[in-house]
Enzyme design. Structure first.
Site, PDB file in Angstrom:
ATOM      1  N   GLY A 117     -16.323  -6.723   9.094  1.00 56.79           N
ATOM      2  CA  GLY A 117     -17.408  -7.617   8.704  1.00 56.79           C
ATOM      3  C   GLY A 117     -18.181  -8.044   9.942  1.00 56.79           C
ATOM      4  O   GLY A 117     -18.014  -7.469  11.018  1.00 56.79           O
ATOM      5  N   ASP A 118     -19.003  -9.091   9.812  1.00 57.68           N
ATOM      6  CA  ASP A 118     -19.869  -9.445  10.947  1.00 57.68           C
ATOM      7  C   ASP A 118     -19.071  -9.857  12.175  1.00 57.68           C
ATOM      8  O   ASP A 118     -19.334  -9.395  13.283  1.00 57.68           O
ATOM      9  CB  ASP A 118     -20.904 -10.510  10.554  1.00 57.68           C
ATOM     10  CG  ASP A 118     -20.279 -11.798  10.051  1.00 57.68           C
ATOM     11  OD1 ASP A 118     -19.074 -11.800   9.682  1.00 57.68           O
ATOM     12  OD2 ASP A 118     -20.979 -12.818  10.024  1.00 57.68           O
ATOM     13  N   SER A 120     -15.811  -9.205  13.017  1.00 54.74           N
ATOM     14  CA  SER A 120     -14.993  -8.161  13.646  1.00 54.74           C
ATOM     15  C   SER A 120     -15.850  -7.023  14.193  1.00 54.74           C
ATOM     16  O   SER A 120     -15.517  -6.447  15.240  1.00 54.74           O
ATOM     17  CB  SER A 120     -13.909  -7.651  12.695  1.00 54.74           C
ATOM     18  OG  SER A 120     -14.431  -7.403  11.432  1.00 54.74           O
ATOM     19  N   ASP A 143     -17.635 -11.266   1.411  1.00 50.56           N
ATOM     20  CA  ASP A 143     -18.632 -12.348   1.506  1.00 50.56           C
ATOM     21  C   ASP A 143     -20.069 -11.833   1.366  1.00 50.56           C
ATOM     22  O   ASP A 143     -20.980 -12.625   1.098  1.00 50.56           O
ATOM     23  CB  ASP A 143     -18.482 -13.083   2.846  1.00 50.56           C
ATOM     24  CG  ASP A 143     -17.069 -13.598   3.074  1.00 50.56           C
ATOM     25  OD1 ASP A 143     -16.378 -13.855   2.071  1.00 50.56           O
ATOM     26  OD2 ASP A 143     -16.661 -13.725   4.245  1.00 50.56           O
ATOM     27  N   MET A 185     -14.292 -17.674  -3.083  1.00 49.07           N
ATOM     28  CA  MET A 185     -14.471 -17.461  -1.640  1.00 49.07           C
ATOM     29  C   MET A 185     -15.920 -17.093  -1.321  1.00 49.07           C
ATOM     30  O   MET A 185     -16.783 -17.095  -2.195  1.00 49.07           O
ATOM     31  CB  MET A 185     -13.529 -16.358  -1.166  1.00 49.07           C
ATOM     32  CG  MET A 185     -12.097 -16.809  -1.016  1.00 49.07           C
ATOM     33  SD  MET A 185     -11.115 -15.465  -0.321  1.00 49.07           S
ATOM     34  CE  MET A 185      -9.632 -16.350   0.120  1.00 49.07           C
ATOM     35  N   GLY A 186     -16.135 -16.736  -0.069  1.00 49.07           N
ATOM     36  CA  GLY A 186     -17.474 -16.335   0.366  1.00 49.07           C
ATOM     37  C   GLY A 186     -17.794 -16.800   1.762  1.00 49.07           C
ATOM     38  O   GLY A 186     -18.889 -16.590   2.262  1.00 49.07           O
ATOM     39  N   ARG A 187     -16.830 -17.504   2.372  1.00 53.07           N
ATOM     40  CA  ARG A 187     -17.037 -18.119   3.687  1.00 53.07           C
ATOM     41  C   ARG A 187     -18.314 -18.970   3.627  1.00 53.07           C
ATOM     42  O   ARG A 187     -18.425 -19.768   2.731  1.00 53.07           O
ATOM     43  CB  ARG A 187     -17.095 -17.043   4.776  1.00 53.07           C
ATOM     44  CG  ARG A 187     -16.915 -17.676   6.116  1.00 53.07           C
ATOM     45  CD  ARG A 187     -15.939 -17.156   7.085  1.00 53.07           C
ATOM     46  NE  ARG A 187     -15.095 -16.051   6.857  1.00 53.07           N
ATOM     47  CZ  ARG A 187     -13.941 -15.889   7.500  1.00 53.07           C
ATOM     48  NH1 ARG A 187     -13.539 -16.789   8.370  1.00 53.07           N
ATOM     49  NH2 ARG A 187     -13.193 -14.859   7.281  1.00 53.07           N
ATOM     50  N   GLU A 238     -16.756 -21.864  -1.893  1.00 56.40           N
ATOM     51  CA  GLU A 238     -15.808 -22.635  -1.082  1.00 56.40           C
ATOM     52  C   GLU A 238     -16.453 -23.434   0.046  1.00 56.40           C
ATOM     53  O   GLU A 238     -15.901 -24.444   0.482  1.00 56.40           O
ATOM     54  CB  GLU A 238     -14.731 -21.707  -0.500  1.00 56.40           C
ATOM     55  CG  GLU A 238     -15.270 -20.646   0.442  1.00 56.40           C
ATOM     56  CD  GLU A 238     -14.186 -19.755   1.050  1.00 56.40           C
ATOM     57  OE1 GLU A 238     -12.989 -19.998   0.828  1.00 56.40           O
ATOM     58  OE2 GLU A 238     -14.548 -18.796   1.761  1.00 56.40           O
ATOM     59  N   ARG A 288      -9.585 -10.636  -2.983  1.00 60.32           N
ATOM     60  CA  ARG A 288      -9.553  -9.610  -1.931  1.00 60.32           C
ATOM     61  C   ARG A 288      -8.672  -8.421  -2.306  1.00 60.32           C
ATOM     62  O   ARG A 288      -8.856  -7.320  -1.788  1.00 60.32           O
ATOM     63  CB  ARG A 288      -9.034 -10.235  -0.630  1.00 60.32           C
ATOM     64  CG  ARG A 288      -9.931 -11.316  -0.066  1.00 60.32           C
ATOM     65  CD  ARG A 288     -10.224 -11.075   1.393  1.00 60.32           C
ATOM     66  NE  ARG A 288      -9.034 -10.979   2.169  1.00 60.32           N
ATOM     67  CZ  ARG A 288      -8.638 -11.883   3.085  1.00 60.32           C
ATOM     68  NH1 ARG A 288      -9.393 -12.961   3.295  1.00 60.32           N
ATOM     69  NH2 ARG A 288      -7.553 -11.709   3.774  1.00 60.32           N
TER      70      ARG A 288
HETATM   71  O1  F6P Z   1     -14.181 -13.382   5.042  1.00 61.18           O
HETATM   72  C1  F6P Z   1     -13.360 -13.097   3.946  1.00 61.18           C
HETATM   73  C2  F6P Z   1     -12.616 -14.328   3.499  1.00 61.18           C
HETATM   74  O2  F6P Z   1     -11.849 -13.965   2.359  1.00 61.18           O
HETATM   75  C3  F6P Z   1     -13.487 -15.526   3.200  1.00 61.18           C
HETATM   76  O3  F6P Z   1     -14.169 -15.421   1.968  1.00 61.18           O
HETATM   77  C4  F6P Z   1     -12.463 -16.625   3.266  1.00 61.18           C
HETATM   78  O4  F6P Z   1     -13.094 -17.852   3.601  1.00 61.18           O
HETATM   79  C5  F6P Z   1     -11.546 -16.182   4.379  1.00 61.18           C
HETATM   80  O5  F6P Z   1     -11.714 -14.778   4.495  1.00 61.18           O
HETATM   81  C6  F6P Z   1     -10.096 -16.471   4.158  1.00 61.18           C
HETATM   82  O6  F6P Z   1      -9.403 -16.106   5.288  1.00 61.18           O
HETATM   83  P1  F6P Z   1      -7.817 -15.936   5.352  1.00 61.18           P
HETATM   84  O7  F6P Z   1      -7.504 -14.555   4.874  1.00 61.18           O
HETATM   85  O8  F6P Z   1      -7.519 -16.105   6.804  1.00 61.18           O
HETATM   86  O9  F6P Z   1      -7.195 -16.976   4.481  1.00 61.18           O
END
Ligand code: F6P
Length: 362
Positions: A117-118, A120, A143, A185-187, A238, A288
């Site tokens: 993603g952005d 990494s 996201d 989710m979605g950051r 979120e 995910r």
């Molecule tokens: O960037 C993908 C993501 O699933 C986000 O949507 C979420 O906020 C975050 O990663 C969760 O991270 P972790 O896997 O560290 O709980």
């Protein structure tokens, strides 16, 4: 044309559905198409920090079975341990980028394909610049916030899971006359909430890109009640803030801080302001995992083949992308710099408003 014999591939950042399909496509194209050797690097950049370097040779036969259909990544990944700002157990941070580059050089690779993603892809690009690594990127993120591509692997599958969740919540909401709040989710972006909210018939969608007021949310729920509706579906991204402007986060065991919990706050506020009985679902990591949708498998396959073709042409420091029904490639620097949040004036927000969905802003 560069003389390529041996390439590396790694998955980095949070996993998502469709990564194994992308690995499969890369392996098929590289081995069947060009006769190269493919080395999988395990656990993202962490595999290059390990000594011996943590690798797995990848063969076409490995992908004969069901990997195309599976979630996760057979190579493993990490979204922690930025090598430029690597956390040590005592809380201090050091730069371990030269160790990662040294690990890469030990493998004798002619090029590296990084799926990320952005965040990494940005790290991989900085490593590539510093270490002279021939890098090609493949975009993945549930996201959907990467610029310069209309598609990132994993997003379609995450939207499907979130839509399924609304499909499951609606009957129980109607049976019990409840307001169901679904946190997704979605950051920092509201793409999953917006798309799944529309597809799953949400009445209210709250996303970080559109500030809301709880009285507007309450008014929408009250109006549904006056129209004779006994339930409501509220989708919350979120990263939505509390109405006092505070972000809601969770400290995970081990210390990582992630978004999570705004759904409970919104549910309480709806209950206080409308008197409705509310229940909260925080969807979390089910978005995910799971089987990649056909769309994600397709895009992963398209991206994997194109990424290998870029390596063959010597077109490095680029990311494969999807644009106007075509696979293209763009400078990696532009892709990681071009963060893409939901456009509050865009087509999907317009569509949602046209359906009577409230964003809590009016
Ligand atoms: O960037 C993908 C993501 O699933 C986000 O949507 C979420 O906020 C975050 O990663 C969760 O991270 P972790 O896997 O560290 O709980």
């Amino acid at each position: 044309m560069p003389n390529i014999r041996r390439i590396g591939i790694l998955t980095s950042g949070g996993d998502c559905a469709g990564l194994n399909a992308a690995l499969r496509a890369v392996v098929h194209r590289a081995i069947d198409g060009y006769g190269w050797e493919v080395i999988g690097i395990r656990q993202g950049t962490a595999g290059l920090l390990a000594r011996p370097v943590d690798t797995q040779p990848l063969e076409v036969s490995l992908f004969d079975g069901n990997l195309l259909r599976t979630g996760g990544t057979i190579l493993g990944t990490t979204n922690r341990g930025d090598p430029f700002d690597y956390p040590l157990p005592d809380g201090s941070r050091i730069d371990r980028s030269e160790e990662v580059i040294d690990g890469y050089l030990q493998l004798g690779l002619d090029a590296l394909i990084g799926i990320g993603g952005d965040g990494s892809l940005d790290i991989l690009r900085r490593l590539a610049q510093q270490g002279g690594i021939n890098l090609v990127g493949i975009p993945k993120t549930i996201d959907n916030d990467l610029g310069h591509t209309e598609v990132s692997i994993g997003y379609a599958s995450a939207v499907t899971v979130a839509t399924d969740a609304l499909d499951h919540l609606q009957p129980t909401a109607a049976s019990h006359s409840r307001v169901m709040v679904l946190e997704v989710m979605g950051r920092d972006a509201g793409h999953i909430a917006l798309s799944a909210g529309i597809a799953g018939g949400a009445d209210v969608i709250l996303i970080p890109e559109i500030p809301y007021r709880i009285d507007h949310v309450a008014a929408k729920i009250d109006s549904l009640k006056h129209e004779g509706r006994n339930f409501a579906l509220v989708m919350v991204a979120e990263a939505v803030k509390r109405d006092d402007g505070e972000t809601v986060t969770q400290t995970q065991p081990g210390g990582a801080v992630t978004y999570g919990g705004i759904g409970h706050y919104i549910g309480e506020r709806i209950s206080e302001t409308t008197g409705a009985e509310t229940r909260i679902t925080v969807l979390g990591h089910v978005q995910r995992g799971g089987m990649p949708t056909p769309r994600d498998r397709l895009m992963a396959s398209v991206f994997g083949v194109h990424a290998v073709d870029l390596v063959a042409r010597g077109a490095f420091d680029r990311m494969v992308a999807w644009s106007s029904r075509k696979v293209v490639d763009v400078p990696l620097a532009e892709a990681v710099a071009g963060y893409r949040a939901v456009d509050p004036d865009g087509a999907l927000v317009h569509t949602a408003r046209g359906l009577g969905i409230s964003f809590g802003d009016r």
